[in-house]
Structure formats: structure tokens, C-alpha cells
Design a protein around this motif. Sequence first.
Motif, PDB file in Angstrom:
ATOM      1  N   THR A 168     -32.553  46.721   4.766  1.00 55.97           N
ATOM      2  CA  THR A 168     -31.554  47.763   4.555  1.00 55.97           C
ATOM      3  C   THR A 168     -30.218  47.411   5.215  1.00 55.97           C
ATOM      4  N   LYS A 227     -46.496  64.179   7.729  1.00 57.52           N
ATOM      5  CA  LYS A 227     -45.396  65.031   8.144  1.00 57.52           C
ATOM      6  C   LYS A 227     -45.913  66.133   9.055  1.00 57.52           C
ATOM      7  N   ASP A 263     -30.632  55.438   8.835  1.00 56.47           N
ATOM      8  CA  ASP A 263     -31.608  56.519   8.744  1.00 56.47           C
ATOM      9  C   ASP A 263     -32.693  56.031   7.796  1.00 56.47           C
ATOM     10  N   LEU A 264     -33.863  55.741   8.344  1.00 58.35           N
ATOM     11  CA  LEU A 264     -34.976  55.220   7.554  1.00 58.35           C
ATOM     12  C   LEU A 264     -36.093  56.247   7.509  1.00 58.35           C
ATOM     13  N   PRO A 265     -36.907  56.213   6.459  1.00 59.48           N
ATOM     14  CA  PRO A 265     -38.028  57.155   6.391  1.00 59.48           C
ATOM     15  C   PRO A 265     -39.056  56.886   7.489  1.00 59.48           C
ATOM     16  N   THR A 297     -36.683  61.475   8.738  1.00 58.09           N
ATOM     17  CA  THR A 297     -36.116  60.134   8.867  1.00 58.09           C
ATOM     18  C   THR A 297     -36.041  59.725  10.334  1.00 58.09           C
TER      19      THR A 297
END
Length: 115
Positions: free
Chosen positions: A44, A4, A31-33, A11
Motif C-alpha cells: 500500500t 469485529k 489506515d489498513l483493515p 482500521t
Amino acid sequence: MAEKVAGAPATLAITVVACLAPREVREWVLDLPVGATVADALRTSCGVEAGDAPSVGIWGRAASLDAVLQPLDRVEIYRPLKVDPKVARRERFARQGARTTGLFARRRPGGKSGY
């Protein structure tokens, strides 16, 4: 996985597009990580598992299921071709005749062939 960075989104906004039938397109916005793969996006959006592995690409370029996604990527699911495009063009050209296609279709009166 990716680390991060301060101020970076947690996301990714991803679009998954599938052509289910001729002239029928289905689209999912996800919205994916960060660090998600193409396989994660397929699972998904439409529930496709790695064993069902369709042909996929990112923005029109072939991609593997383990390719890591970037922000605003567009994952495309491709259907298999029923007819080889080269064969279809060759047959269409033979059916229409050489004089009515391509450069020969719009010939100027009195002009040379092909112009």
C-alpha cells in the motif's frame, strides 16, 4: 482474520518508514483493515511486492512479511549495510590511535591512564 468487537476500530493506523539514502527518510501514514500484514503495508505504501522482499522490522525488531500488524505499529524498511560496523570501528580506532579515542581522550592532568 480478526473478529469485529463492538466499539473497536475497523482500521489500523500504521506508519511505514523507509530510509532511501543516507539522511533521507520517507514516511507514509496508512489506515489498513484489521488483520493486515507487513506485506499489505509495504504494498500500500511504496508498492513493494513480496518478491522484492526487503529487510523489515516493526519498531526496530525484525519482522516477517506475514506478521499481523497492531494499532499504531511502525513498519521500518531497512537498507543493506555497505560496511560492517565492527570493521568500520576497528579501522577508525586504528586511524585515530588509542590515545585520542574513548576513555583516553578526556584524561585529567596527572590522572592515571583510562581515568
